[in-house]
Scaffold this motif. Structure first.
Motif, PDB file in Angstrom:
ATOM      1  N   THR A  59       0.831  -1.185   0.160  1.00 53.94           N
ATOM      2  CA  THR A  59       0.025   0.013   0.166  1.00 53.94           C
ATOM      3  C   THR A  59       0.798   1.499   0.046  1.00 53.94           C
ATOM      4  O   THR A  59       0.209   2.397   0.312  1.00 53.94           O
ATOM      5  CB  THR A  59      -0.803  -0.047   1.133  1.00 53.94           C
ATOM      6  OG1 THR A  59      -0.341   0.281   2.386  1.00 53.94           O
ATOM      7  CG2 THR A  59      -1.813  -1.145   1.247  1.00 53.94           C
ATOM      8  N   THR A 108       2.961   4.602  -1.161  1.00 53.66           N
ATOM      9  CA  THR A 108       2.710   5.699  -2.009  1.00 53.66           C
ATOM     10  C   THR A 108       3.781   6.482  -2.424  1.00 53.66           C
ATOM     11  O   THR A 108       4.305   7.062  -1.354  1.00 53.66           O
ATOM     12  CB  THR A 108       1.475   6.508  -1.529  1.00 53.66           C
ATOM     13  OG1 THR A 108       0.283   5.778  -0.977  1.00 53.66           O
ATOM     14  CG2 THR A 108       1.219   7.874  -2.341  1.00 53.66           C
ATOM     15  N   GLU A 137       3.328   3.596  -5.445  1.00 57.26           N
ATOM     16  CA  GLU A 137       3.253   2.257  -5.478  1.00 57.26           C
ATOM     17  C   GLU A 137       4.593   1.597  -5.547  1.00 57.26           C
ATOM     18  O   GLU A 137       5.312   2.184  -6.538  1.00 57.26           O
ATOM     19  CB  GLU A 137       2.200   1.538  -6.261  1.00 57.26           C
ATOM     20  CG  GLU A 137       0.540   1.840  -5.991  1.00 57.26           C
ATOM     21  CD  GLU A 137      -0.299   1.128  -7.008  1.00 57.26           C
ATOM     22  OE1 GLU A 137       0.122   0.614  -7.748  1.00 57.26           O
ATOM     23  OE2 GLU A 137      -1.561   1.269  -6.634  1.00 57.26           O
ATOM     24  N   ASP A 166       5.215  -3.230  -9.904  1.00 58.78           N
ATOM     25  CA  ASP A 166       4.548  -4.564  -9.786  1.00 58.78           C
ATOM     26  C   ASP A 166       5.524  -5.742 -10.270  1.00 58.78           C
ATOM     27  O   ASP A 166       5.743  -6.641  -9.631  1.00 58.78           O
ATOM     28  CB  ASP A 166       3.403  -4.761 -10.782  1.00 58.78           C
ATOM     29  CG  ASP A 166       1.967  -4.220 -10.270  1.00 58.78           C
ATOM     30  OD1 ASP A 166       2.022  -3.921  -9.207  1.00 58.78           O
ATOM     31  OD2 ASP A 166       1.030  -4.288 -11.032  1.00 58.78           O
ATOM     32  N   GLU A 193      -2.044  -7.283  -7.372  1.00 61.68           N
ATOM     33  CA  GLU A 193      -3.134  -6.626  -7.682  1.00 61.68           C
ATOM     34  C   GLU A 193      -4.337  -6.685  -6.570  1.00 61.68           C
ATOM     35  O   GLU A 193      -5.205  -6.088  -5.658  1.00 61.68           O
ATOM     36  CB  GLU A 193      -3.692  -6.199  -8.669  1.00 61.68           C
ATOM     37  CG  GLU A 193      -2.796  -5.637  -9.814  1.00 61.68           C
ATOM     38  CD  GLU A 193      -2.375  -4.375  -9.463  1.00 61.68           C
ATOM     39  OE1 GLU A 193      -3.236  -3.493  -8.748  1.00 61.68           O
ATOM     40  OE2 GLU A 193      -1.184  -3.960  -9.648  1.00 61.68           O
ATOM     41  N   LYS A 195      -3.214  -5.945  -3.057  1.00 65.18           N
ATOM     42  CA  LYS A 195      -3.364  -4.658  -2.801  1.00 65.18           C
ATOM     43  C   LYS A 195      -4.847  -3.985  -2.584  1.00 65.18           C
ATOM     44  O   LYS A 195      -5.036  -3.344  -2.075  1.00 65.18           O
ATOM     45  CB  LYS A 195      -2.843  -3.976  -4.063  1.00 65.18           C
ATOM     46  CG  LYS A 195      -1.251  -3.726  -4.366  1.00 65.18           C
ATOM     47  CD  LYS A 195      -0.794  -2.983  -5.603  1.00 65.18           C
ATOM     48  CE  LYS A 195       0.463  -3.083  -5.644  1.00 65.18           C
ATOM     49  NZ  LYS A 195       0.940  -2.332  -6.911  1.00 65.18           N
ATOM     50  N   ALA A 200      -5.880  -2.176   0.749  1.00 65.59           N
ATOM     51  CA  ALA A 200      -5.918  -0.859   0.491  1.00 65.59           C
ATOM     52  C   ALA A 200      -6.761  -0.177   1.948  1.00 65.59           C
ATOM     53  O   ALA A 200      -7.698  -0.951   2.318  1.00 65.59           O
ATOM     54  CB  ALA A 200      -6.552  -0.478  -0.676  1.00 65.59           C
TER      55      ALA A 200
END
Length: 217
Positions: free
Chosen positions: A184, A186, A188, A191, A206, A209, A213
């Protein structure tokens, strides 16, 4: 030989000084959150303006409600809640864990933690830098230590709520929950870093996440 011994004493003293927050240089240094001064900690409020409320917090007396995905909630009693802790090098936190709940794997980069069980039974453990798990089941009245910076956790496998009181040798020990920190962040974490590190596909990244979140109000 005497010179070597002197060097060892100096090294031990320096190491001890760096193991926790710096020592205070006055009786108190109540944090002045309104100050624009930037330093390692907080600027001091004028001594004429301090009061008992700067050294008081009743938040740990209240049982937390762990109504989240992990089934645990942390109530911190650090310098951000008790301004009088500034420069004193100590803090506390209360962790309430529902039956089946988990205080997920995390670290405190600036402090060692000693945990006292207030209620219930918990499976706890930490992982050394050599990837060795040190774990134990602890119950009400017992204590367990989590060394500074090492990943650790607390799990309630019982049928009753559990709670611990954690003490730290830092006014603001910091907490990095491993899963939340990675999934999580910021901005991100890319990937391709996550898929490589965990050997999973982008869809799995995903999915994790989305589950971790923060919920929007």
């Amino acid at each position: 030989m005497e010179t070597l011994f002197a060097y060892l004493l100096i090294f031990a003293a320096i190491s001890g000084a760096l193991a926790s927050d710096p020592d205070l240089l006055q009786d108190v240094c109540v944090a002045d959150f309104a100050s624009g001064t930037k330093l390692n900690g907080y600027a001091c409020k004028d001594a004429a303006n301090i009061s008992a409320s700067d050294f008081f917090f009743d938040g740990l007396a209240k049982e937390g409600v762990p109504n989240n995905l992990m089934g645990s909630v942390v109530t911190a009693a650090n310098v951000q809640k008790i301004s009088g802790l500034n420069t004193l090098g100590v803090s506390l936190s209360r962790v309430d864990i529902a039956p089946g709940g988990l205080n997920p794997p995390h670290t405190h980069p600036r402090a060692t933690e000693i945990a006292f069980v207030l209620a219930g039974v918990l499976d706890v453990g930490f992982i050394t830098a050599s990837n060795v798990l040190v774990s134990k089941t602890i119950k009400k009245g017992e204590v367990f230590v989590f060394p500074r910076g090492l990943v650790h956790f607390q799990k309630n496998n019982g049928d009753e709520p559990a709670a611990i009181l954690g003490a730290f040798n830092s006014q603001l020990p910091g907490t990095q929950s491993i899963a939340a920190t990675l999934f999580t962040a910021t901005p991100e974490v890319p990937d391709n870093v996550m898929t490589k590190a965990f050997q999973i596909g982008t869809k799995e990244v995903e999915k994790i996440k989305s589950k971790l979140a923060p919920k929007k109000a």
